[in-house]
Scaffold this motif. Structure first.
Motif, PDB file in Angstrom:
ATOM      1  N   TYR A  42       0.841  -1.190   0.000  1.00  0.00           N
ATOM      2  CA  TYR A  42       0.000   0.000   0.000  1.00  0.00           C
ATOM      3  C   TYR A  42       0.878   1.242   0.000  1.00  0.00           C
ATOM      4  O   TYR A  42       1.873   1.304   0.737  1.00  0.00           O
ATOM      5  N   LEU A  43       0.503   2.234  -0.801  1.00  0.00           N
ATOM      6  CA  LEU A  43       1.182   3.520  -0.826  1.00  0.00           C
ATOM      7  C   LEU A  43       0.146   4.630  -0.695  1.00  0.00           C
ATOM      8  O   LEU A  43      -0.937   4.547  -1.273  1.00  0.00           O
ATOM      9  N   GLN A  44       0.492   5.664   0.055  1.00  0.00           N
ATOM     10  CA  GLN A  44      -0.318   6.874   0.085  1.00  0.00           C
ATOM     11  C   GLN A  44       0.393   7.866  -0.817  1.00  0.00           C
ATOM     12  O   GLN A  44       1.554   8.209  -0.579  1.00  0.00           O
ATOM     13  N   VAL A  45      -0.285   8.309  -1.857  1.00  0.00           N
ATOM     14  CA  VAL A  45       0.308   9.117  -2.919  1.00  0.00           C
ATOM     15  C   VAL A  45      -0.267  10.526  -2.868  1.00  0.00           C
ATOM     16  O   VAL A  45      -1.464  10.715  -2.644  1.00  0.00           O
ATOM     17  N   TYR A  46       0.608  11.521  -3.096  1.00  0.00           N
ATOM     18  CA  TYR A  46       0.212  12.922  -3.131  1.00  0.00           C
ATOM     19  C   TYR A  46       0.736  13.508  -4.433  1.00  0.00           C
ATOM     20  O   TYR A  46       1.912  13.362  -4.750  1.00  0.00           O
ATOM     21  N   ALA A  47      -0.116  14.186  -5.182  1.00  0.00           N
ATOM     22  CA  ALA A  47       0.297  14.826  -6.430  1.00  0.00           C
ATOM     23  C   ALA A  47      -0.092  16.297  -6.377  1.00  0.00           C
ATOM     24  O   ALA A  47      -1.206  16.641  -5.986  1.00  0.00           O
ATOM     25  N   VAL A  48       0.861  17.158  -6.755  1.00  0.00           N
ATOM     26  CA  VAL A  48       0.633  18.600  -6.768  1.00  0.00           C
ATOM     27  C   VAL A  48       0.966  19.115  -8.158  1.00  0.00           C
ATOM     28  O   VAL A  48       2.020  18.775  -8.717  1.00  0.00           O
ATOM     29  N   LYS A  49       0.091  19.921  -8.712  1.00  0.00           N
ATOM     30  CA  LYS A  49       0.329  20.491 -10.036  1.00  0.00           C
ATOM     31  C   LYS A  49       1.359  21.610  -9.945  1.00  0.00           C
ATOM     32  O   LYS A  49       1.339  22.393  -9.003  1.00  0.00           O
ATOM     33  N   VAL A  50       2.261  21.652 -10.927  1.00  0.00           N
ATOM     34  CA  VAL A  50       3.237  22.738 -11.048  1.00  0.00           C
ATOM     35  C   VAL A  50       3.146  23.284 -12.469  1.00  0.00           C
ATOM     36  O   VAL A  50       2.704  22.586 -13.384  1.00  0.00           O
ATOM     37  N   ALA A  51       3.562  24.516 -12.640  1.00  0.00           N
ATOM     38  CA  ALA A  51       3.439  25.162 -13.946  1.00  0.00           C
ATOM     39  C   ALA A  51       4.247  24.437 -15.020  1.00  0.00           C
ATOM     40  O   ALA A  51       3.732  24.062 -16.051  1.00  0.00           O
ATOM     41  N   ARG A  52       5.521  24.236 -14.742  1.00  0.00           N
ATOM     42  CA  ARG A  52       6.386  23.627 -15.740  1.00  0.00           C
ATOM     43  C   ARG A  52       7.649  23.187 -15.018  1.00  0.00           C
ATOM     44  O   ARG A  52       8.181  23.920 -14.192  1.00  0.00           O
ATOM     45  N   ALA A  53       8.121  22.021 -15.348  1.00  0.00           N
ATOM     46  CA  ALA A  53       9.341  21.535 -14.708  1.00  0.00           C
ATOM     47  C   ALA A  53       9.924  20.394 -15.524  1.00  0.00           C
ATOM     48  O   ALA A  53       9.184  19.658 -16.188  1.00  0.00           O
ATOM     49  N   PRO A  54      11.231  20.233 -15.470  1.00  0.00           N
ATOM     50  CA  PRO A  54      11.848  19.103 -16.167  1.00  0.00           C
ATOM     51  C   PRO A  54      11.554  17.797 -15.443  1.00  0.00           C
ATOM     52  O   PRO A  54      11.223  17.797 -14.257  1.00  0.00           O
ATOM     53  N   MET A  55      11.653  16.689 -16.168  1.00  0.00           N
ATOM     54  CA  MET A  55      11.440  15.377 -15.544  1.00  0.00           C
ATOM     55  C   MET A  55      12.551  15.088 -14.538  1.00  0.00           C
ATOM     56  O   MET A  55      13.720  15.338 -14.806  1.00  0.00           O
ATOM     57  N   LEU A  56      12.163  14.537 -13.403  1.00  0.00           N
ATOM     58  CA  LEU A  56      13.123  14.189 -12.358  1.00  0.00           C
ATOM     59  C   LEU A  56      12.482  13.161 -11.437  1.00  0.00           C
ATOM     60  O   LEU A  56      11.324  13.305 -11.045  1.00  0.00           O
ATOM     61  N   THR A  57      13.240  12.127 -11.098  1.00  0.00           N
ATOM     62  CA  THR A  57      12.825  11.142 -10.105  1.00  0.00           C
ATOM     63  C   THR A  57      13.926  11.061  -9.058  1.00  0.00           C
ATOM     64  O   THR A  57      15.098  10.920  -9.404  1.00  0.00           O
ATOM     65  N   VAL A  58      13.561  11.170  -7.791  1.00  0.00           N
ATOM     66  CA  VAL A  58      14.513  11.086  -6.681  1.00  0.00           C
ATOM     67  C   VAL A  58      14.001  10.035  -5.709  1.00  0.00           C
ATOM     68  O   VAL A  58      12.829  10.035  -5.352  1.00  0.00           O
TER      69      VAL A  58
END
Length: 140
Positions: free
Chosen positions: A34-50
């Motif tokens: 199980y994962l609790q996921v949060y997504a927030v909209k941003v205007a523009r940004a490059p792809m990045l996974t950390v």
């Protein structure tokens, strides 16, 4: 759940996936993650996974072998990333270090997640920490 937090649109939800399978002969059993996921909209940004490094990643990071780096040895020892790390200012790196969560920027959204079932009491603190990260990140 969706709404607005500090002027940013967000969505929070539970994601689950069954890992493995049940096998009577070997006593293997499937496990639900199980994962609790949060997504927030941003205007523009490059792809990045950390994401946080695993045990092997910590050792490799100490040796200075493999993977991309930000130039911040403390951050690079704890995290591994794919994509454009110019988003990660030193303040954003400090925020991630204080509140280590994997996150991804893709398609105008920043997504972070925690292990565990959906819990309303975790939404506000997660959005506060994500807001801190976004305030310091180089976005759009």
């Amino acid at each position: 759940m969706s709404g607005s937090h500090d002027g940013r649109e967000f969505t929070a939800f539970e994601y689950s996936e069954v890992l493995g399978h049940f096998d009577v002969d070997s006593n293997d059993s499937a496990e639900r993650l199980y994962l609790q996921v949060y997504a927030v909209k941003v205007a523009r940004a490059p792809m990045l996974t950390v994401r946080r490094r695993g045990v092997a990643g910590v050792v490799v990071g100490r040796l200075g072998v493999g993977g991309s780096t930000t130039g911040n040895p403390d951050f690079d020892r704890r995290f591994v990333f794919e994509g454009d790390a110019t988003v990660l200012t030193s303040e954003a790196q400090a925020s991630l270090t204080a509140h280590p969560r994997p996150f991804r920027i893709d398609g105008g959204e920043v997504v972070v997640w925690d292990e565990g079932r959906f819990d309303l009491d975790r939404v506000e603190p997660a959005l506060e920490q994500l807001g801190e990260l976004l305030t310091h990140a180089r976005l759009g």
